[in-house]
Motif scaffolding. Structure first.
Motif, short mmCIF file in Angstrom:
data_model
loop_
_atom_site.label_atom_id
_atom_site.label_comp_id
_atom_site.label_asym_id
_atom_site.label_seq_id
_atom_site.Cartn_x
_atom_site.Cartn_y
_atom_site.Cartn_z
N MET A 128 16.97 32.08 -3.73
CA MET A 128 16.33 30.79 -3.50
C MET A 128 15.02 30.91 -2.74
O MET A 128 14.21 29.97 -2.75
CB MET A 128 17.30 29.86 -2.74
CG MET A 128 18.53 29.47 -3.54
SD MET A 128 19.65 28.45 -2.54
CE MET A 128 20.86 27.97 -3.81
N ILE A 129 14.81 32.03 -2.07
CA ILE A 129 13.56 32.23 -1.32
C ILE A 129 12.73 33.37 -1.88
O ILE A 129 11.68 33.69 -1.31
CB ILE A 129 13.84 32.47 0.18
CG1 ILE A 129 14.82 33.62 0.38
CG2 ILE A 129 14.32 31.19 0.86
CD1 ILE A 129 14.91 34.09 1.82
N ALA A 130 13.16 33.98 -2.97
CA ALA A 130 12.43 35.13 -3.49
C ALA A 130 10.99 34.76 -3.89
O ALA A 130 10.04 35.47 -3.49
CB ALA A 130 13.18 35.76 -4.66
N MET A 132 9.15 32.27 -2.82
CA MET A 132 8.48 31.88 -1.58
C MET A 132 8.08 33.12 -0.79
O MET A 132 6.96 33.21 -0.25
CB MET A 132 9.41 31.00 -0.76
CG MET A 132 8.93 30.60 0.61
SD MET A 132 10.24 29.67 1.45
CE MET A 132 9.47 29.33 3.04
N ARG A 133 8.96 34.08 -0.72
CA ARG A 133 8.67 35.30 0.05
C ARG A 133 7.51 36.06 -0.59
O ARG A 133 6.61 36.53 0.12
CB ARG A 133 9.91 36.18 0.13
CG ARG A 133 9.77 37.30 1.12
CD ARG A 133 11.06 38.05 1.37
NE ARG A 133 10.93 38.92 2.53
CZ ARG A 133 11.87 39.73 2.97
NH1 ARG A 133 13.04 39.79 2.35
NH2 ARG A 133 11.67 40.50 4.04
N ALA A 134 7.51 36.17 -1.91
CA ALA A 134 6.40 36.84 -2.58
C ALA A 134 5.08 36.10 -2.35
O ALA A 134 4.03 36.72 -2.14
CB ALA A 134 6.69 36.95 -4.08
N HIS A 135 5.14 34.78 -2.38
CA HIS A 135 3.96 33.95 -2.15
C HIS A 135 3.41 34.17 -0.75
O HIS A 135 2.21 34.42 -0.56
CB HIS A 135 4.39 32.48 -2.34
CG HIS A 135 3.27 31.49 -2.35
ND1 HIS A 135 3.18 30.48 -3.28
CD2 HIS A 135 2.19 31.33 -1.54
CE1 HIS A 135 2.11 29.75 -3.04
NE2 HIS A 135 1.49 30.24 -1.99
N PHE A 136 4.28 34.11 0.27
CA PHE A 136 3.83 34.28 1.64
C PHE A 136 3.39 35.72 1.92
O PHE A 136 2.47 35.95 2.71
CB PHE A 136 4.92 33.85 2.62
CG PHE A 136 5.07 32.35 2.77
CD1 PHE A 136 4.30 31.48 2.01
CD2 PHE A 136 5.98 31.81 3.66
CE1 PHE A 136 4.43 30.10 2.14
CE2 PHE A 136 6.11 30.44 3.80
CZ PHE A 136 5.33 29.58 3.05
N ASP A 137 4.02 36.68 1.28
CA ASP A 137 3.58 38.07 1.44
C ASP A 137 2.15 38.23 0.96
O ASP A 137 1.35 38.97 1.56
CB ASP A 137 4.50 39.01 0.67
CG ASP A 137 5.82 39.27 1.38
OD1 ASP A 137 5.95 38.89 2.57
OD2 ASP A 137 6.74 39.84 0.75
#
Length: 374
Positions: A128-130, A132-137
């Motif tokens: 569910m956050i994968a 989002m995590r790539a985006h913020f990285d």
């Protein structure tokens, strides 16, 4: 990532654990059997939420307007026994593919991640956050460092307007809570103070909406401090503090600003219990306003619930505010007196409603419900 959903996450959610453990303590002060009674508060919340679900907003599902609504639905899911509210959020996330909004750096398109991260932690679903995590990285690898001057093109790649502090930083803090990766929190905390140093008036203890407001004045000659805009900030402070551990070195500074703003907001509450769209010139904008008032009610009630604000000083204001907010709900559950989308004080139709106003109302009522049980 799986291990982060156990040991490391517990470190970042320690502050929330104490809140949950005390949420339903026996009542210490008498709450009257009316709109302030716990059952009545919950019934009002569910009536407003049910109306919103039955009358969905036409904004795109990852838009900030919708995402503020989602924050409220998640708060309601934490106090209601009805599983429909969290289920609706899961359906929303699945429909969005768990992606953030299309504007890569823009804070408004990050807020939906707050709900994704909360669901990921509750349901133990890293997928569910994968995205989002790539985006913020990618943002961490390519940060923006330009001006916050609102007149400059591209300035909104940074948090150059006060609303942004509700939209983005809490999403970054929640991603740290979900993953144990402190880079996300470090970025959010650092950028918060860049924005604060630019927009926070240290004499008034209020935020300008953006740099355009620096030289503006109200009809009474006072500075322009937008009601909902400052609601976004103090609500954002709450949502940062929820996921900032008690021992974190940055916490005292955030608590100080939160208490400064809370004290100032308390003094600006109007006799009817609400706040106006202009904080320092309420006479020019006399209409009731639900969205900013709900954000203040949320922030003050949370502070009392978490012993950051003096109960004797702030609880009466919360009670008065909630009574007034509940009166802005139609019998069918439609929340009224919500200032439309904007960036400054405005005259508006008393019957206006918006999903972000509903989200703020649900946030406020969920904390009032907890306060009524303490």
């Amino acid at each position: 990532m799986t291990q982060h959903f156990s040991a490391q996450r517990r470190v970042w959610t320690l502050a929330l654990a104490s809140t949950a453990a005390t949420a339903l303590l026996p009542t210490r002060l008498a709450w009257s059997q009316d709109v302030l009674a716990p059952a009545a508060v919950l019934a009002t919340l569910e009536r407003v939420a049910d109306w919103q679900l039955a009358n969905p907003s036409r904004h795109r599902p990852d838009d900030w307007t919708q995402a503020v609504g989602y924050t409220g639905f998640m708060a309601l899911a934490g106090v209601s026994r009805n599983p429909a509210y969290r289920a609706a959020m899961v359906r929303m996330g699945e429909s969005n593919g768990w992606k953030l909004g299309p504007n890569f750096y823009h804070a408004d398109d990050h807020i939906v991640g707050q709900t994704y991260a909360e669901l990921a932690m509750q349901l133990r679903e890293p997928r569910m956050i994968a995205p989002m995590r790539a985006h913020f990285d990618s943002i961490l690898a390519n940060p923006r460092t330009g001006t916050l001057d609102f007149k400059v093109k591209g300035n909104q790649d940074r948090w150059s307007w006060c609303d942004a502090l509700f939209m983005a930083p809490p999403a970054w803090l929640r991603l740290t809570a979900a993953t144990g990766d402190e880079r996300y929190a470090e970025f959010a905390l650092r950028e918060w103070w860049v924005t604060s140093d630019y927009l926070y008036d240290r004499q008034e203890h209020l935020y300008y909406r953006d740099s355009n407001a620096f030289d503006q004045r109200e009809a009474n000659g006072r500075k322009v401090f937008w009601g909902r805009g400052n609601g976004w900030v103090i609500g954002g402070l709450v949502r940062v503090l929820q996921y900032l551990p008690a021992a974190h070195p940055a916490r005292p500074r955030f608590e100080q600003q939160y208490r400064e703003m809370a004290t100032r907001i308390l003094a600006l509450q109007q006799p009817d219990g609400l706040w106006r769209s202009s904080l320092l010139d309420p006479a020019s904008y006399p209409m009731k306003e639900s969205s900013g008032s709900a954000l203040y009610t949320y922030a003050l009630a949370w502070g009392v619930n978490n012993a950051l604000l003096d109960r004797a000083a702030f609880e009466p204001a919360v009670r008065k505010a909630w009574t007034a907010l509940a009166a802005n709900v139609d019998p069918d559950g439609r929340l009224t007196h919500v200032q439309p989308i904007g960036l400054a004080p405005k005259v508006f139709d008393a019957q206006a409603t918006e999903v972000y106003g509903v989200g703020a109302f649900l946030l406020a009522g969920s904390e009032v419900f907890r306060l009524a049980h303490r």
